[in-house]
Design a protein around this motif. Structure first.
Motif, PDB file in Angstrom:
ATOM      1  N   ASP A 180      47.429  34.597  23.136  1.00 11.34           N
ATOM      2  CA  ASP A 180      46.512  33.501  22.822  1.00 11.34           C
ATOM      3  C   ASP A 180      45.815  32.945  24.075  1.00 11.34           C
ATOM      4  N   ILE A 181      45.973  33.613  25.235  1.00 12.36           N
ATOM      5  CA  ILE A 181      45.368  33.161  26.488  1.00 12.36           C
ATOM      6  C   ILE A 181      44.134  34.003  26.809  1.00 12.36           C
ATOM      7  N   HIS A 182      43.049  33.327  27.090  1.00 17.16           N
ATOM      8  CA  HIS A 182      41.801  34.022  27.453  1.00 17.16           C
ATOM      9  C   HIS A 182      41.409  33.585  28.867  1.00 17.16           C
ATOM     10  N   MET A 183      41.306  34.546  29.772  1.00 14.47           N
ATOM     11  CA  MET A 183      40.978  34.215  31.158  1.00 14.47           C
ATOM     12  C   MET A 183      39.541  34.600  31.483  1.00 14.47           C
ATOM     13  N   ILE A 184      39.074  34.143  32.625  1.00 13.60           N
ATOM     14  CA  ILE A 184      37.813  34.626  33.190  1.00 13.60           C
ATOM     15  C   ILE A 184      38.126  35.060  34.608  1.00 13.60           C
ATOM     16  N   ASN A 185      37.575  36.192  35.015  1.00 11.97           N
ATOM     17  CA  ASN A 185      37.965  36.856  36.246  1.00 11.97           C
ATOM     18  C   ASN A 185      36.900  36.700  37.320  1.00 11.97           C
ATOM     19  N   ARG A 186      37.245  37.055  38.548  1.00 15.88           N
ATOM     20  CA  ARG A 186      36.276  37.168  39.628  1.00 15.88           C
ATOM     21  C   ARG A 186      35.824  38.626  39.728  1.00 15.88           C
ATOM     22  N   GLU A 187      34.717  38.843  40.428  1.00 11.88           N
ATOM     23  CA  GLU A 187      34.127  40.180  40.494  1.00 11.88           C
ATOM     24  C   GLU A 187      34.953  41.122  41.371  1.00 11.88           C
ATOM     25  N   LYS A 188      34.813  42.420  41.121  1.00 14.85           N
ATOM     26  CA  LYS A 188      35.481  43.421  41.947  1.00 14.85           C
ATOM     27  C   LYS A 188      35.046  43.264  43.398  1.00 14.85           C
ATOM     28  N   GLY A 189      36.009  43.397  44.304  1.00 17.64           N
ATOM     29  CA  GLY A 189      35.693  43.290  45.724  1.00 17.64           C
ATOM     30  C   GLY A 189      35.945  41.922  46.308  1.00 17.64           C
ATOM     31  N   SER A 190      36.089  40.898  45.463  1.00 16.44           N
ATOM     32  CA  SER A 190      36.400  39.558  45.966  1.00 16.44           C
ATOM     33  C   SER A 190      37.891  39.476  46.275  1.00 16.44           C
ATOM     34  N   SER A 191      38.259  38.591  47.185  1.00 13.49           N
ATOM     35  CA  SER A 191      39.673  38.460  47.536  1.00 13.49           C
ATOM     36  C   SER A 191      40.491  38.014  46.334  1.00 13.49           C
ATOM     37  N   ARG A 192      39.903  37.174  45.475  1.00  7.74           N
ATOM     38  CA  ARG A 192      40.635  36.709  44.284  1.00  7.74           C
ATOM     39  C   ARG A 192      40.986  37.887  43.377  1.00  7.74           C
ATOM     40  N   ARG A 193      40.002  38.765  43.155  1.00  9.44           N
ATOM     41  CA  ARG A 193      40.221  39.926  42.278  1.00  9.44           C
ATOM     42  C   ARG A 193      41.246  40.881  42.889  1.00  9.44           C
ATOM     43  N   ILE A 194      41.130  41.119  44.184  1.00  9.32           N
ATOM     44  CA  ILE A 194      42.066  42.019  44.862  1.00  9.32           C
ATOM     45  C   ILE A 194      43.479  41.437  44.804  1.00  9.32           C
ATOM     46  N   TRP A 195      43.590  40.130  45.057  1.00 12.50           N
ATOM     47  CA  TRP A 195      44.890  39.460  45.030  1.00 12.50           C
ATOM     48  C   TRP A 195      45.485  39.510  43.621  1.00 12.50           C
ATOM     49  N   LEU A 196      44.653  39.230  42.613  1.00 11.71           N
ATOM     50  CA  LEU A 196      45.116  39.231  41.226  1.00 11.71           C
ATOM     51  C   LEU A 196      45.583  40.624  40.808  1.00 11.71           C
ATOM     52  N   GLY A 212      39.988  38.832  28.349  1.00  9.50           N
ATOM     53  CA  GLY A 212      38.982  38.266  29.245  1.00  9.50           C
ATOM     54  C   GLY A 212      39.004  38.838  30.640  1.00  9.50           C
ATOM     55  N   TYR A 213      39.911  39.774  30.909  1.00  7.72           N
ATOM     56  CA  TYR A 213      40.028  40.333  32.263  1.00  7.72           C
ATOM     57  C   TYR A 213      38.700  40.902  32.760  1.00  7.72           C
ATOM     58  N   ARG A 214      37.937  41.515  31.877  1.00  4.92           N
ATOM     59  CA  ARG A 214      36.685  42.167  32.297  1.00  4.92           C
ATOM     60  C   ARG A 214      35.475  41.216  32.283  1.00  4.92           C
ATOM     61  N   LYS A 215      35.700  39.981  31.909  1.00  6.27           N
ATOM     62  CA  LYS A 215      34.614  39.001  31.979  1.00  6.27           C
ATOM     63  C   LYS A 215      34.622  38.394  33.373  1.00  6.27           C
ATOM     64  N   GLU A 216      33.527  38.586  34.137  1.00  3.72           N
ATOM     65  CA  GLU A 216      33.524  38.260  35.559  1.00  3.72           C
ATOM     66  C   GLU A 216      32.540  37.153  35.921  1.00  3.72           C
ATOM     67  N   THR A 217      32.895  36.422  36.969  1.00  4.13           N
ATOM     68  CA  THR A 217      31.974  35.491  37.624  1.00  4.13           C
ATOM     69  C   THR A 217      31.944  35.866  39.103  1.00  4.13           C
ATOM     70  N   VAL A 218      30.977  35.324  39.831  1.00  5.45           N
ATOM     71  CA  VAL A 218      30.842  35.701  41.240  1.00  5.45           C
ATOM     72  C   VAL A 218      31.184  34.551  42.192  1.00  5.45           C
ATOM     73  N   SER A 219      31.830  33.515  41.685  1.00 14.80           N
ATOM     74  CA  SER A 219      32.264  32.421  42.557  1.00 14.80           C
ATOM     75  C   SER A 219      33.397  31.657  41.896  1.00 14.80           C
ATOM     76  N   ASP A 220      34.199  30.980  42.714  1.00 19.04           N
ATOM     77  CA  ASP A 220      35.257  30.131  42.170  1.00 19.04           C
ATOM     78  C   ASP A 220      34.668  28.976  41.376  1.00 19.04           C
ATOM     79  N   MET A 221      33.527  28.472  41.847  1.00 17.17           N
ATOM     80  CA  MET A 221      32.888  27.352  41.153  1.00 17.17           C
ATOM     81  C   MET A 221      32.517  27.745  39.724  1.00 17.17           C
ATOM     82  N   ALA A 222      31.959  28.948  39.559  1.00 13.92           N
ATOM     83  CA  ALA A 222      31.583  29.417  38.228  1.00 13.92           C
ATOM     84  C   ALA A 222      32.819  29.650  37.364  1.00 13.92           C
TER      85      ALA A 222
END
Length: 305
Positions: A180-196, A212-222
């Motif tokens: 029941d958990i839906h996440m939003i991810n960071r883009e490939k190549g970002s430190s967040r994505r690599i760390w995750l 939601g793993y494949r749903k990406e944003t390009v910043s932490d703010m987004a």
């Protein structure tokens, strides 16, 4: 005769920072010209910017070669400028402003790329400095055979953005796989994505198990905004971003270090010594902490890999 201004003269006239002038040129908002090996802004180009017509093309004039409104990377790489590749942050803005004010500082163009692409640019000599938050061994693997020097800029906390009071009870990476958990991810190549991705691998969790793993944003703010707006239950990012969203809570997970990575051979070149001096300055470290809340106990530490 058309008068030409330096970036500092333009900054003084507009009452902005010199680094902001270079950003305006890079984004195409302020036209510029190359006079010899120097970037200059003509009186006409400045007037066009002020009047909101900076996109008007400039004809060729004897004595200088027109420059496109985008500050050329190749020009900076082969002249007296520095390209710093990394994603925007208050810390980098502060650093760039200090470099611009240093008597021996050089023009710095920030190329906005994520961690992987920044190291790629450094490795292929498309950038002089990469600002990244990866472990040293990961950094080394992305620039094989290249002697590197890492300057620690600061430590900061990363974790989960969740809705106020954490109604979904998200506390660990295992919780991301709940149906029941839906996440939003960071883009490939970002430190967040690599760390995750590394954390999921260690936990034995497949990305296909996470909604939601494949749903990406390009910043932490987004990413934080998506959770705040109810478009996701959770995102992974840095703590400082969460303070802009009063309807979010932050669940700390770990600490990362932001490094400035450069070729060891660059340390003795003009423009790089001021960088080292600034990072070591107590006044810079105090201002960085006050501005961001980052842990500056490691700021200025140097590692050769």
């Amino acid at each position: 005769m058309n008068k030409f201004f330096t970036a500092q003269e333009v900054a003084d006239k507009l009452k902005i920072k010199k680094t902001t002038v270079y950003d305006l040129i890079k984004r195409g908002e302020l036209a510029s010209s190359k006079v010899g090996k120097q970037i200059r802004v003509s009186e006409e180009q400045l007037e066009q910017y002020i009047s909101g017509n900076s996109a008007v093309p400039q004809p060729y004039q004897s004595g200088f070669q027109p420059e496109s409104s985008l500050l050329k990377r190749d020009y900076l790489l082969h002249s007296s400028g520095i390209i710093l590749s990394g994603q925007s942050s208050p810390a980098l803005e502060l650093l760039l402003s200090r470099i611009a004010a240093h008597p021996q500082g050089l023009p710095v163009l920030q190329s906005h790329m994520n961690d992987y692409n920044s190291l790629y640019a450094l490795y292929f000599e498309k950038a002089h400095i990469a600002a990244v938050s990866l472990f040293p061994e990961a950094i080394k693997s992305l620039a094989p055979g290249m002697p590197l020097t890492l300057f620690s800029l600061y430590n900061y906390t990363v974790g989960f953005y969740v809705k106020k009071e954490n109604p979904c009870q998200i506390h660990s990476f295992e919780d991301l796989a709940k149906p029941d958990i839906h996440m939003i991810n960071r883009e490939k190549g970002s430190s967040r994505r690599i760390w995750l991705d590394d954390a999921l691998r260690k936990c034995g969790i497949s990305s296909s198990e996470i909604s939601g793993y494949r749903k990406e944003t390009v910043s932490d703010m987004a990413a934080a905004s998506a959770v705040a707006d109810g478009n996701a239950d959770v995102a992974f990012g840095e703590k400082m971003t969460a303070r802009y969203f009063p309807n979010l809570d932050f669940i700390p997970v770990s600490t990362e270090t932001m490094y400035l990575v450069l070729s060891t051979d660059s340390l003795e070149k003009p423009g790089f010594l001021p960088l080292k001096e600034i990072i070591m300055e107590d006044s810079f470290q105090k201002e960085l902490h006050m501005l961001t809340g980052y842990d500056t106990s490691v700021t200025g530490q140097m590692l050769n890999i």
